[in-house]
Design an enzyme around this catalytic site. Structure first.
Site, short mmCIF file in Angstrom:
data_model
loop_
_atom_site.label_atom_id
_atom_site.label_comp_id
_atom_site.label_asym_id
_atom_site.label_seq_id
_atom_site.Cartn_x
_atom_site.Cartn_y
_atom_site.Cartn_z
N ALA A 12 57.91 -18.46 43.08
CA ALA A 12 56.60 -19.00 43.38
C ALA A 12 56.75 -19.71 42.57
CB ALA A 12 56.25 -17.38 43.09
N THR A 13 55.47 -20.78 42.35
CA THR A 13 54.59 -21.66 41.69
C THR A 13 53.03 -20.77 42.01
OG1 THR A 13 55.47 -23.44 42.29
CG2 THR A 13 54.30 -23.95 41.34
N VAL A 14 52.48 -20.93 40.07
CA VAL A 14 51.67 -20.26 40.01
C VAL A 14 50.43 -21.79 39.74
CG1 VAL A 14 50.47 -18.90 37.65
CG2 VAL A 14 52.21 -17.92 39.42
N GLY A 62 58.84 -20.05 38.83
CA GLY A 62 59.96 -18.94 39.10
C GLY A 62 60.87 -19.54 40.06
N GLY A 63 61.66 -18.54 40.36
CA GLY A 63 62.36 -18.70 41.52
C GLY A 63 62.34 -18.69 43.38
N LYS A 75 49.22 -17.39 43.45
CA LYS A 75 49.95 -17.26 43.06
C LYS A 75 51.12 -17.36 44.15
CE LYS A 75 53.81 -14.20 42.21
NZ LYS A 75 53.77 -12.40 40.79
N ASP A 89 59.16 -5.23 34.65
CA ASP A 89 59.48 -7.09 33.95
C ASP A 89 58.94 -7.14 33.27
OD1 ASP A 89 60.66 -9.49 34.16
OD2 ASP A 89 59.48 -10.26 35.49
N ILE A 130 51.14 -24.17 36.48
CA ILE A 130 50.96 -23.74 35.34
C ILE A 130 51.79 -22.25 34.82
CG2 ILE A 130 48.63 -23.40 34.72
CD1 ILE A 130 47.89 -20.66 36.19
#
Length: 271
Positions: A31-33, A28-29, A48, A138, A25
Site C-alpha cells: 500500500a501507499t499512504v 510499503g509492499g 492508505k 508490527d 508520505i
C-alpha cells in the site's frame, strides 16, 4: 466494485473522489499512504491505498478486516479510522493526518521527559489493545504517529491478530522490530512487549539493540547515564530473548512503567 489492474496510477495533485492527494508520505509492499485534503470538509487526512497492481480479493478482505478491527479499538492513543470504502475503484482507509512518525522524531534529540511521555502513550495504546484481546504484531517507529497536540497514536493494525488460547502466524511483522518468537511464527502479547522494549531502548540509548539481545548491548553506557536503574531493569525485562522472561502483556508492562515515573524523571534531571 473492487479495484483492478486497469486503474490509472495515483499521482500527487490528482483527485480521488472528494480527496486531493497532496503528497506521498509512505509506501510499503502492499500500500501507499498519501497526505490528502478532504475538499468538502477542508481538513487534512491520510489515505492508505493498496497498490492497484497488487490488489486481490484476499488483499481487499485483509484491508477490510483491518478497518473493522481498528474501528473496535476506541482509545485516544490508537489511530482512528474515519472511513474505509471503495473510491473511484480504489479501496481507501481514511484516518487523521499526523505531524510526523516516531521514526522521523527519533532522528532528532529528544528530552528525557518527552521520550518518557511518548512511550507512556504508546504503552497505553498497546495495553488497551491487549485488554481487547488484540495483538498488534508490527509495533515499530513508523507506526507510532505524533500529532500537534502532543498526542501519540498507534496505527496500522494491518497484520494484527485476535489473541486466542493459541495464536499461530507465519512470522509476519517487520524484520528488526520482531521478537525472535514472532519471527518463528509464534506471535503473542509478549511479542508486542518486545517490540516496545526495543523502541524504549533506542529512545534512551540512542542506538538499536541487536540480535542475539545479550546484555550488555550496544549503547548501554549512555542508557545508564540517562535512565534510572529501575527503568533499565524494565527495558531489559521487556527485551528478554525468552518470552517467559518478559512481561506477559502491555498492561503489566505499563503498570511497572508508571511506577518508575517519578524516580526516572528525578534521575534524569539530576544528570
Amino acid at each position: 466494485m473492487a479495484a483492478t489492474k486497469t486503474l490509472a496510477p495515483l499521482r500527487v495533485r490528482s483527485r480521488l473522489g472528494k480527496y486531493r492527494l497532496d503528497r506521498r508520505i509512505g509506501e510499503g509492499g502492499f500500500a501507499t499512504v498519501f497526505a490528502a485534503t478532504d475538499t468538502l470538509l477542508g481538513i487534512k487526512v491520510a489515505l492508505k491505498i493498496p497498490h492497484a497492481d497488487a490488489v486481490t480479493p484476499a488483499l481487499i478482505a485483509e484491508f477490510r478486516r483491518e478497518a473493522r478491527l481498528t474501528m473496535q479499538l476506541d482509545h485516544p492513543n490508537i489511530l482512528p479510522i474515519r472511513d474505509a470504502s471503495i473510491i473511484d475503484g480504489y479501496f481507501a482507509i481514511v484516518s487523521p493526518l499526523a505531524k510526523e512518525t516516531l521514526d522521523d522524531r527519533i532522528k532528532r534529540r529528544i528530552k528525557f521527559e518527552t521520550a518518557f511521555d511518548i512511550l507512556t502513550q504508546l504503552f497505553a495504546a498497546a495495553a488497551y489493545a491487549h485488554d481487547s484481546n488484540v495483538i498488534h504484531c508490527d509495533i515499530k517507529p513508523e507506526n507510532v504517529l505524533l500529532f500537534d497536540d502532543n498526542r501519540v497514536r498507534l496505527g496500522d493494525f494491518g497484520i494484527a491478530k485476535a489473541a486466542m488460547a493459541t495464536v499461530s502466524g507465519a512470522g509476519t511483522g517487520t524484520v528488526g522490530f520482531m521478537s525472535p518468537d514472532q519471527a518463528m511464527g509464534r506471535p503473542s502479547k509478549r511479542s508486542d512487549v518486545f517490540s516496545m522494549g526495543l523502541i524504549a531502548y533506542r529512545m534512551f540509548a540512542g542506538v538499536w539493540p541487536e540480535y542475539p539481545f545479550e546484555w550488555p548491548m550496544a549503547g548501554v553506557a549512555p542508557l545508564r547515564r540517562r535512565a534510572h536503574p529501575d527503568l533499565i531493569a524494565l527495558i531489559r525485562k521487556s527485551i528478554a530473548f525468552a518470552p517467559r522472561h518478559r512481561y506477559r502483556d502491555a498492561p503489566q508492562m505499563l503498570k511497572d512503567w508508571e511506577k518508575t515515573r517519578l524516580k526516572a524523571i528525578r534521575f534524569s534531571r539530576r544528570r
